[in-house]
Design a protein around this motif. Structure first.
Motif, mmCIF file in Angstrom:
data_model
loop_
_atom_site.group_PDB
_atom_site.id
_atom_site.type_symbol
_atom_site.label_atom_id
_atom_site.label_comp_id
_atom_site.label_asym_id
_atom_site.label_seq_id
_atom_site.Cartn_x
_atom_site.Cartn_y
_atom_site.Cartn_z
ATOM 1 N N THR A 2 -4.393 2.639 9.026
ATOM 2 C CA THR A 2 -4.215 3.113 7.660
ATOM 3 C C THR A 2 -3.740 1.976 6.773
ATOM 4 O OG1 THR A 2 -3.602 5.276 8.523
ATOM 5 C CG2 THR A 2 -3.078 4.835 6.237
ATOM 6 N N GLU A 3 -4.341 1.886 5.597
ATOM 7 C CA GLU A 3 -3.935 0.860 4.642
ATOM 8 C C GLU A 3 -3.292 1.514 3.430
ATOM 9 O OE1 GLU A 3 -7.358 -1.669 3.890
ATOM 10 O OE2 GLU A 3 -6.392 -3.125 5.195
ATOM 11 N N TYR A 4 -2.432 0.741 2.794
ATOM 12 C CA TYR A 4 -1.703 1.179 1.626
ATOM 13 C C TYR A 4 -1.840 0.123 0.540
ATOM 14 C CZ TYR A 4 0.491 4.448 4.860
ATOM 15 O OH TYR A 4 0.709 5.432 5.785
ATOM 16 N N ALA A 5 -1.735 0.574 -0.717
ATOM 17 C CA ALA A 5 -1.761 -0.336 -1.855
ATOM 18 C C ALA A 5 -0.370 -0.350 -2.483
ATOM 19 C CB ALA A 5 -2.793 0.118 -2.879
ATOM 20 N N LEU A 6 0.134 -1.537 -2.753
ATOM 21 C CA LEU A 6 1.451 -1.706 -3.370
ATOM 22 C C LEU A 6 1.251 -2.158 -4.810
ATOM 23 C CD1 LEU A 6 4.572 -1.881 -3.105
ATOM 24 C CD2 LEU A 6 4.247 -4.261 -2.407
ATOM 25 N N LEU A 12 -1.643 -4.548 -9.194
ATOM 26 C CA LEU A 12 -1.800 -4.466 -7.747
ATOM 27 C C LEU A 12 -1.196 -5.715 -7.120
ATOM 28 C CD1 LEU A 12 -2.980 -3.156 -5.179
ATOM 29 C CD2 LEU A 12 -5.093 -4.414 -5.652
ATOM 30 N N LEU A 13 -0.219 -5.524 -6.232
ATOM 31 C CA LEU A 13 0.436 -6.654 -5.583
ATOM 32 C C LEU A 13 -0.197 -6.991 -4.239
ATOM 33 C CD1 LEU A 13 4.176 -5.764 -6.257
ATOM 34 C CD2 LEU A 13 2.694 -7.291 -7.564
ATOM 35 N N LEU A 14 -0.526 -5.943 -3.448
ATOM 36 C CA LEU A 14 -1.027 -6.198 -2.098
ATOM 37 C C LEU A 14 -1.638 -4.929 -1.525
ATOM 38 C CD1 LEU A 14 -1.000 -8.335 0.258
ATOM 39 C CD2 LEU A 14 1.100 -7.255 1.019
ATOM 40 N N ILE A 15 -2.672 -5.100 -0.720
ATOM 41 C CA ILE A 15 -3.238 -4.016 0.076
ATOM 42 C C ILE A 15 -3.064 -4.414 1.535
ATOM 43 C CG2 ILE A 15 -5.336 -2.794 0.757
ATOM 44 C CD1 ILE A 15 -6.318 -3.111 -2.103
ATOM 45 N N GLY A 16 -2.513 -3.498 2.335
ATOM 46 C CA GLY A 16 -2.310 -3.810 3.742
ATOM 47 C C GLY A 16 -1.656 -2.652 4.470
ATOM 48 N N THR A 17 -1.248 -2.912 5.699
ATOM 49 C CA THR A 17 -0.565 -1.906 6.504
ATOM 50 C C THR A 17 0.889 -1.787 6.046
ATOM 51 O OG1 THR A 17 0.142 -3.502 8.152
ATOM 52 C CG2 THR A 17 -2.008 -2.462 8.496
ATOM 53 N N ARG A 50 5.204 1.167 -6.555
ATOM 54 C CA ARG A 50 4.527 2.371 -6.110
ATOM 55 C C ARG A 50 3.677 2.014 -4.906
ATOM 56 N NH1 ARG A 50 7.527 4.804 -9.111
ATOM 57 N NH2 ARG A 50 6.958 5.752 -11.079
ATOM 58 N N VAL A 51 3.585 2.937 -3.970
ATOM 59 C CA VAL A 51 2.739 2.762 -2.800
ATOM 60 C C VAL A 51 1.780 3.936 -2.726
ATOM 61 C CG1 VAL A 51 2.670 2.638 -0.285
ATOM 62 C CG2 VAL A 51 4.454 1.435 -1.528
#
Length: 55
Positions: A2-6, A12-17, A50-51
């Motif tokens: 599962t990936e999350y967006a921060l 948008l800062l980062l997309i990752g686990t 926000r995530v």
């Protein structure tokens, strides 16, 4: 996996686990999960972190 967006506000800062986001912000995985909760959104302004869970 599962990936999350921060996000910070609209940026948008980062997309990752969860682990990747936690390492990026230097916090625990549980903190990243808390950023995704409705309770956190109610307590903070639009400019806060926000995530979002990505499907």
């Amino acid at each position: 996996m599962t990936e999350y967006a921060l996000y910070k506000g609209d940026e948008l800062l980062l997309i990752g686990t969860l682990t990747e986001l936690a390492e990026f912000k230097n916090v625990k995985r549980e903190t990243i999960l808390f950023y995704a909760t409705p309770a956190y959104r109610r307590k903070t302004t639009e400019k806060a972190l926000r995530v979002l869970k990505l499907d």
